[in-house]
Write an enzyme that holds these catalytic residues in place. Structure first.
Site, PDB file in Angstrom:
ATOM      1  N   HIS A 252     -51.041  22.273  25.922  1.00 24.61           N
ATOM      2  CA  HIS A 252     -50.682  21.463  27.667  1.00 24.61           C
ATOM      3  C   HIS A 252     -50.477  22.431  28.797  1.00 24.61           C
ATOM      4  O   HIS A 252     -50.246  22.667  30.201  1.00 24.61           O
ATOM      5  CB  HIS A 252     -49.527  21.269  27.511  1.00 24.61           C
ATOM      6  CG  HIS A 252     -48.136  22.392  28.123  1.00 24.61           C
ATOM      7  ND1 HIS A 252     -48.205  23.182  26.079  1.00 24.61           N
ATOM      8  CD2 HIS A 252     -47.374  23.621  28.188  1.00 24.61           C
ATOM      9  CE1 HIS A 252     -47.118  24.129  25.862  1.00 24.61           C
ATOM     10  NE2 HIS A 252     -47.153  23.625  27.700  1.00 24.61           N
TER      11      HIS A 252
HETATM   12  C1  UD1 Z   1     -43.571  24.773  30.848  1.00 23.99           C
HETATM   13  C2  UD1 Z   1     -43.402  25.941  31.232  1.00 23.99           C
HETATM   14  C3  UD1 Z   1     -44.590  26.325  28.926  1.00 23.99           C
HETATM   15  C4  UD1 Z   1     -44.206  26.001  28.622  1.00 23.99           C
HETATM   16  C5  UD1 Z   1     -43.939  23.767  29.247  1.00 23.99           C
HETATM   17  C6  UD1 Z   1     -43.029  23.521  27.745  1.00 23.99           C
HETATM   18  C7  UD1 Z   1     -43.611  26.789  33.021  1.00 23.99           C
HETATM   19  C8  UD1 Z   1     -44.309  28.300  33.998  1.00 23.99           C
HETATM   20  N1  UD1 Z   1     -43.844  26.577  32.173  1.00 23.99           N
HETATM   21  O1  UD1 Z   1     -44.891  23.492  31.138  1.00 23.99           O
HETATM   22  O2  UD1 Z   1     -44.915  28.229  29.614  1.00 23.99           O
HETATM   23  O3  UD1 Z   1     -44.750  25.865  27.612  1.00 23.99           O
HETATM   24  O4  UD1 Z   1     -42.786  23.730  29.888  1.00 23.99           O
HETATM   25  O5  UD1 Z   1     -43.566  21.526  27.547  1.00 23.99           O
HETATM   26  O6  UD1 Z   1     -42.409  27.122  33.168  1.00 23.99           O
HETATM   27  N2  UD1 Z   1     -43.154  16.741  33.784  1.00 23.99           N
HETATM   28  C9  UD1 Z   1     -42.618  15.436  33.393  1.00 23.99           C
HETATM   29  N3  UD1 Z   1     -41.504  15.305  33.203  1.00 23.99           N
HETATM   30  C10 UD1 Z   1     -40.827  16.765  32.575  1.00 23.99           C
HETATM   31  C11 UD1 Z   1     -41.324  18.069  32.944  1.00 23.99           C
HETATM   32  C12 UD1 Z   1     -43.083  17.763  33.229  1.00 23.99           C
HETATM   33  O7  UD1 Z   1     -43.063  14.590  33.502  1.00 23.99           O
HETATM   34  O8  UD1 Z   1     -40.064  16.018  32.194  1.00 23.99           O
HETATM   35  C13 UD1 Z   1     -44.704  16.782  34.158  1.00 23.99           C
HETATM   36  C14 UD1 Z   1     -44.458  16.957  35.571  1.00 23.99           C
HETATM   37  O9  UD1 Z   1     -46.127  15.972  36.220  1.00 23.99           O
HETATM   38  C15 UD1 Z   1     -44.701  17.801  36.091  1.00 23.99           C
HETATM   39  C16 UD1 Z   1     -45.442  18.596  34.764  1.00 23.99           C
HETATM   40  O10 UD1 Z   1     -45.426  18.085  33.681  1.00 23.99           O
HETATM   41  O11 UD1 Z   1     -45.731  18.631  37.323  1.00 23.99           O
HETATM   42  C17 UD1 Z   1     -45.897  20.204  34.949  1.00 23.99           C
HETATM   43  O12 UD1 Z   1     -44.202  20.704  34.008  1.00 23.99           O
HETATM   44  P1  UD1 Z   1     -44.110  22.087  34.199  1.00 23.99           P
HETATM   45  O13 UD1 Z   1     -42.358  22.196  34.619  1.00 23.99           O
HETATM   46  O14 UD1 Z   1     -44.267  22.743  35.593  1.00 23.99           O
HETATM   47  O15 UD1 Z   1     -44.614  22.848  33.540  1.00 23.99           O
HETATM   48  P2  UD1 Z   1     -44.897  22.815  31.758  1.00 23.99           P
HETATM   49  O16 UD1 Z   1     -46.603  22.655  32.274  1.00 23.99           O
HETATM   50  O17 UD1 Z   1     -44.198  21.337  31.271  1.00 23.99           O
END
Ligand code: UD1
Length: 383
Positions: A220
């Site tokens: 991811h």
């Molecule tokens: C976040 C953390 C990362 C961690 C990871 C575990 C930061 C900078 N990154 O990354 O350190 O390893 O979580 O999962 O805080 N999304 C969904 N549903 C959700 C959550 C996210 O669809 O419930 C999708 C969305 O498209 C979103 C993307 O995932 O834009 C990224 O989510 P985000 O929380 O920004 O970062 P992660 O990649 O999940």
């Protein structure tokens, strides 16, 4: 007895398994009133709710529902949402865990209101500031009053950055508390920790009768999935590995979104799964031949369970998993990855050394230190 109000902030999937044992540990202290805030950084049921249910985390008192956004937007929303809560609740301490945006945002808000901050999993450094988590770690540690570290390398990093030794407490790893706790629960239920049957996996590239007939993959990191060339090359590499051993791939929503966006797909021997709950994922990787990942926590969990781990990163903030554990830090070079897979498939007996304090009792140590120190010291003051 002085009453203590402790407020913890969680937001993203890897935070939940770190807070669960802490909340359990605080329950043993009648003087502690614990208040939980969920920022809502992760919001899909299978990225959040399921962990609360399974790990017995109480329903958060408040959910800020910030959801996704750019780093600046997400961080700003958390800060804006949390400030009035802290002003109203006036906790004696704010606890943050890990290195996600919610961790850093909460630490900044608390500290600017002169509320002491405790950082659980302090001191980890990848020395790669292109990783958003590295920025989160450094900023959080720079303003924390209690720095709870998992390993000696973390202490050294903090000391080099000028943190006062008195504020550093090497207590071990809360994530491993959860691992041991949930493994014990599974054993009690006499639930066989074996996913190979339900998933009806066919053995390939391994001896007959070997239960370890599949590999598990998670991916991811923005550095691996945001660049179409890098992502395509990795998917090709996984395709080659799947010809030796089938791969189970619980896919993170951001990875799925990127894959669709770039018009990429996985090979036929790679089974795509929705994100799994903690226990289902544990059952899955527990019996895997090896795990391929770019996650942080999985490097630690596989080390403790002595499962070979191939980490698709050039660096790790958890070097102890390489020096004392089962972690192979290989980066994203196809040849290097395939060579490591072959080595692991040929030689399955690699043992790890026990890591000090990764014993399932870290949260108890943290709770004891906090209750003792906060009971005696003045609010907002560093030791
Ligand atoms: C976040 C953390 C990362 C961690 C990871 C575990 C930061 C900078 N990154 O990354 O350190 O390893 O979580 O999962 O805080 N999304 C969904 N549903 C959700 C959550 C996210 O669809 O419930 C999708 C969305 O498209 C979103 C993307 O995932 O834009 C990224 O989510 P985000 O929380 O920004 O970062 P992660 O990649 O999940």
């Amino acid at each position: 007895m002085k009453l203590l109000k402790l407020l913890s902030v969680v937001g993203a999937r890897p935070n939940f398994m770190k807070i669960a044992p802490l909340i359990r540990a605080f329950r043993k202290y009648p003087q502690v009133n614990h208040f939980l805030v969920h920022t809502g950084q992760h919001y899909d049921s299978n990225m959040s709710d399921v962990f609360f249910r399974e790990l017995d985390i109480p329903c958060p008192e408040i959910n800020l529902e910030v959801k996704s956004g750019s780093h600046a937007i997400q961080t700003a929303r958390i800060m804006e949402g949390l400030e009035p809560i802290l002003l109203h609740e006036k906790p004696d301490l704010v606890i943050v865990v890990g290195d996600v945006n919610s961790t850093m945002a909460a630490a900044i808000v608390a500290k600017k209101l002169c509320i002491p901050v405790a950082h659980v999993e302090a001191g980890l450094r990848s020395f790669d500031s292109r990783m958003p988590e590295e920025i989160n770690r450094k900023l959080t540690d720079a303003i924390s009053d209690f720095l709870f570290t998992p390993s000696p390398d973390a202490d050294e990093n903090l000391l080099k950055e000028g943190v006062n030794k008195k504020n550093i407490f090497q207590v071990g790893n809360c994530m491993i508390d959860t691992l041991f706790f949930e493994l014990k629960k599974l054993e009690k239920k006499k639930q066989p920790i074996d996913f190979s049957e339900p998933l009806s996996l066919e053995g390939r590239g391994q001896g007959e009768g070997d239960p370890h007939r599949y590999a598990v993959l998670t991916l991811h990191r923005p550095s691996n999935v945001d660049n179409p060339k890098v992502f395509k090359n990795l998917l090709e590499t996984f395709g080659k590995i799947s010809k030796k051993i089938p791969i189970q791939f619980p896919i993170h929503p951001r990875t799925m979104e990127r894959m669709k966006h770039f018009g990429l797909s996985t090979a036929k021997d790679i089974t795509l799964l929705d994100p799994l709950s903690y226990v289902d994922f544990l059952k899955l990787y527990k019996n895997a031949a090896f795990v391929i990942t770019d996650s942080g926590g999985i490097q630690e969990e596989t080390t403790v369970l002595q499962i070979p781990c191939i980490t698709l990163r050039e660096n790790t903030e958890r070097p102890i998993t390489v020096t004392h554990g089962t972690n192979h830090l290989v980066g994203i070079n196809q040849k290097k990855i395939l060579k490591t897979v072959d080595t692991i498939l040929k030689n399955k007996t690699r043992k790890t050394t026990k890591i000090c304090h990764w014993d399932g009792k870290t949260a108890e140590r943290i709770a004891k230190i906090l209750v003792e120190k906060l009971g005696g010291s003045k609010r907002g003051e560093r030791e």
